[in-house]
Enzyme design. Structure first.
Site, mmCIF file in Angstrom:
data_model
loop_
_atom_site.group_PDB
_atom_site.id
_atom_site.type_symbol
_atom_site.label_atom_id
_atom_site.label_comp_id
_atom_site.label_asym_id
_atom_site.label_seq_id
_atom_site.Cartn_x
_atom_site.Cartn_y
_atom_site.Cartn_z
ATOM 1 N N HIS A 19 0.823 -1.222 0.000
ATOM 2 C CA HIS A 19 0.000 0.000 0.000
ATOM 3 C C HIS A 19 0.852 1.265 0.000
ATOM 4 O O HIS A 19 0.467 2.278 -0.588
ATOM 5 C CB HIS A 19 -0.954 0.003 1.208
ATOM 6 N N GLU A 117 -13.527 -7.884 -8.446
ATOM 7 C CA GLU A 117 -13.494 -8.755 -7.263
ATOM 8 C C GLU A 117 -14.491 -9.873 -7.494
ATOM 9 O O GLU A 117 -15.633 -9.626 -7.867
ATOM 10 C CB GLU A 117 -13.831 -7.951 -5.995
ATOM 11 N N ASP A 141 -13.773 -12.178 -12.939
ATOM 12 C CA ASP A 141 -12.432 -12.743 -12.796
ATOM 13 C C ASP A 141 -11.425 -11.724 -13.338
ATOM 14 O O ASP A 141 -11.454 -11.378 -14.523
ATOM 15 C CB ASP A 141 -12.383 -14.050 -13.596
ATOM 16 N N ASP A 162 -2.931 -7.981 -7.490
ATOM 17 C CA ASP A 162 -2.694 -8.399 -6.101
ATOM 18 C C ASP A 162 -3.504 -9.659 -5.776
ATOM 19 O O ASP A 162 -4.428 -9.629 -4.961
ATOM 20 C CB ASP A 162 -3.100 -7.230 -5.176
HETATM 21 C C1 LIG Z 1 -4.999 -10.079 -1.550
HETATM 22 S S1 LIG Z 1 -6.688 -9.815 -1.685
HETATM 23 C C2 LIG Z 1 -6.799 -8.192 -2.335
HETATM 24 C C3 LIG Z 1 -6.402 -7.115 -1.392
HETATM 25 C C4 LIG Z 1 -6.514 -5.715 -1.933
HETATM 26 N N1 LIG Z 1 -5.871 -5.578 -3.232
HETATM 27 C C5 LIG Z 1 -5.904 -4.730 -0.969
HETATM 28 O O1 LIG Z 1 -4.686 -4.510 -1.030
HETATM 29 O O2 LIG Z 1 -6.641 -4.159 -0.168
HETATM 30 C C6 LIG Z 1 -7.125 -10.756 -3.099
HETATM 31 C C7 LIG Z 1 -8.599 -10.692 -3.465
HETATM 32 O O3 LIG Z 1 -8.768 -11.294 -4.743
HETATM 33 C C8 LIG Z 1 -10.032 -11.934 -4.767
HETATM 34 N N2 LIG Z 1 -9.946 -12.886 -5.882
HETATM 35 C C9 LIG Z 1 -9.450 -14.160 -5.897
HETATM 36 N N3 LIG Z 1 -9.433 -14.648 -7.143
HETATM 37 C C10 LIG Z 1 -9.932 -13.672 -7.951
HETATM 38 C C11 LIG Z 1 -10.124 -13.555 -9.355
HETATM 39 N N4 LIG Z 1 -9.811 -14.563 -10.193
HETATM 40 N N5 LIG Z 1 -10.620 -12.397 -9.844
HETATM 41 C C12 LIG Z 1 -10.932 -11.370 -9.013
HETATM 42 N N6 LIG Z 1 -10.768 -11.416 -7.674
HETATM 43 C C13 LIG Z 1 -10.274 -12.547 -7.149
HETATM 44 C C14 LIG Z 1 -10.170 -12.521 -3.386
HETATM 45 O O4 LIG Z 1 -11.534 -12.745 -3.094
HETATM 46 C C15 LIG Z 1 -9.530 -11.430 -2.524
HETATM 47 O O5 LIG Z 1 -10.509 -10.538 -2.060
#
Ligand SMILES: C[S@@+](CC[C@H](N)C(=O)[O-])C[C@H]1O[C@@H](n2cnc3c(N)ncnc32)[C@H](O)[C@@H]1O
Length: 264
Positions: A19, A117, A141, A162
């Site tokens: 961040h 998301e 996705d 991320d």
């Molecule tokens: C590490 S977290 C994200 C944290 C966020 N970027 C932050 O820094 O506040 C990863 C997120 O990706 C979501 N996720 C997992 N696979 C995904 C996909 N194929 N496409 C979109 N989101 C996905 C998960 O549900 C999770 O909320």
């Protein structure tokens, strides 16, 4: 598989590593009086409460945001500190901004966000908390959605990749995603976060990206020696790093991790 929930890990040291870099890049890009697009493939819920049961269960934020703010690791005028203080002024002292909230705190009217998301609850929270005319929220996705949405309008911009790295295949997937975004939108600043685990799964990802001879790369790996986390380190890979941001990214990492930061 969508069992990962970022609320258990929000505000830990790797999260702040990511961040703080994101905030530095946003500050560099918003210094120019031209609108920009901000896109995320894996957005999470956007905003976290460190007093919530998930965060209290792991207590990971104590060695992260709590300790860093207590020892004033980054100055008050650092864009990450500014973003955290803006968010806390609105949501209270235990709020912790995820990447969408960091972006919202630092972007200007006229800048656009696209947030992807897939998790139903995380997506619903994002919808509730972030709906606005210039914010586009997709339950999609990110591996399919992000390449489909680039290049966006405005064409200047920043992408955060991320993933949750729940499966081994996500390392290669993250690299492929970065490369496909870069091919379709060569001007984009792209920031990718990856965990450094004992098993060394990140090695192939880093080798692939370094072998692609991408422009203006900044890579940073910080060791988490002595940390209670399962991770050995936290990695960042940035493409098209603005030259004004690079020295600040370096001093930021040194301030967060001391001599443990950096890539040889
Ligand atoms: C590490 S977290 C994200 C944290 C966020 N970027 C932050 O820094 O506040 C990863 C997120 O990706 C979501 N996720 C997992 N696979 C995904 C996909 N194929 N496409 C979109 N989101 C996905 C998960 O549900 C999770 O909320």
């Amino acid at each position: 598989m969508l069992s990962y929930q970022h609320g258990y890990h929000a505000g830990n040291l790797p999260d702040v590593h990511k961040h703080a870099a994101l905030a530095v890049l946003l500050a560099a890009l918003t210094a120019k009086d031209k609108p920009l697009s901000y896109l995320e493939s894996h957005a999470g819920r956007g905003l976290y409460d460190l007093a919530a049961p998930e965060a209290r269960k792991t207590g990971e934020a104590r060695a992260g945001v709590d300790a860093l703010l207590a020892r004033k690791a980054l100055p008050e005028e650092h864009p990450w500190t500014v973003a955290v203080q803006r968010v806390r002024a609105t949501y209270g002292p235990t709020a912790y901004p995820g990447s969408p909230a960091i972006a919202r705190a630092l972007l200007r009217p006229g800048d656009r966000m696209h947030l992807m998301e897939l998790h139903p609850q995380e997506h619903a929270a994002l919808e509730r908390g972030f709906r606005a005319p210039d914010v586009h929220i997709h339950r999609r996705d990110g591996h399919e959605g992000l390449p489909a949405l680039v290049p966006p309008v405005p064409r200047r911009g920043l992408v955060l990749i991320d993933p949750s790295y729940e499966m081994k295949t996500e390392y290669a997937g993250a690299g492929d995603l970065l490369l496909s975004v870069h091919r379709k939108w060569p001007q984009a600043v792209i920031l990718l976060w990856y965990p450094v685990l004992e098993a060394g799964l990140h090695g192939e990802l880093v080798r692939t990206l370094e072998g692609a001879f991408l422009p203006k790369v900044w890579r940073d790996e910080a060791q988490l020696t002595g940390s209670a986390l399962r991770m050995r380190g936290s990695g960042l890979f940035c493409v098209n790093t603005p030259y004004t941001a690079e020295p600040i990214l370096r001093t930021t990492s040194a301030a967060l991790f001391g001599a443990r930061a950096g890539v040889t």
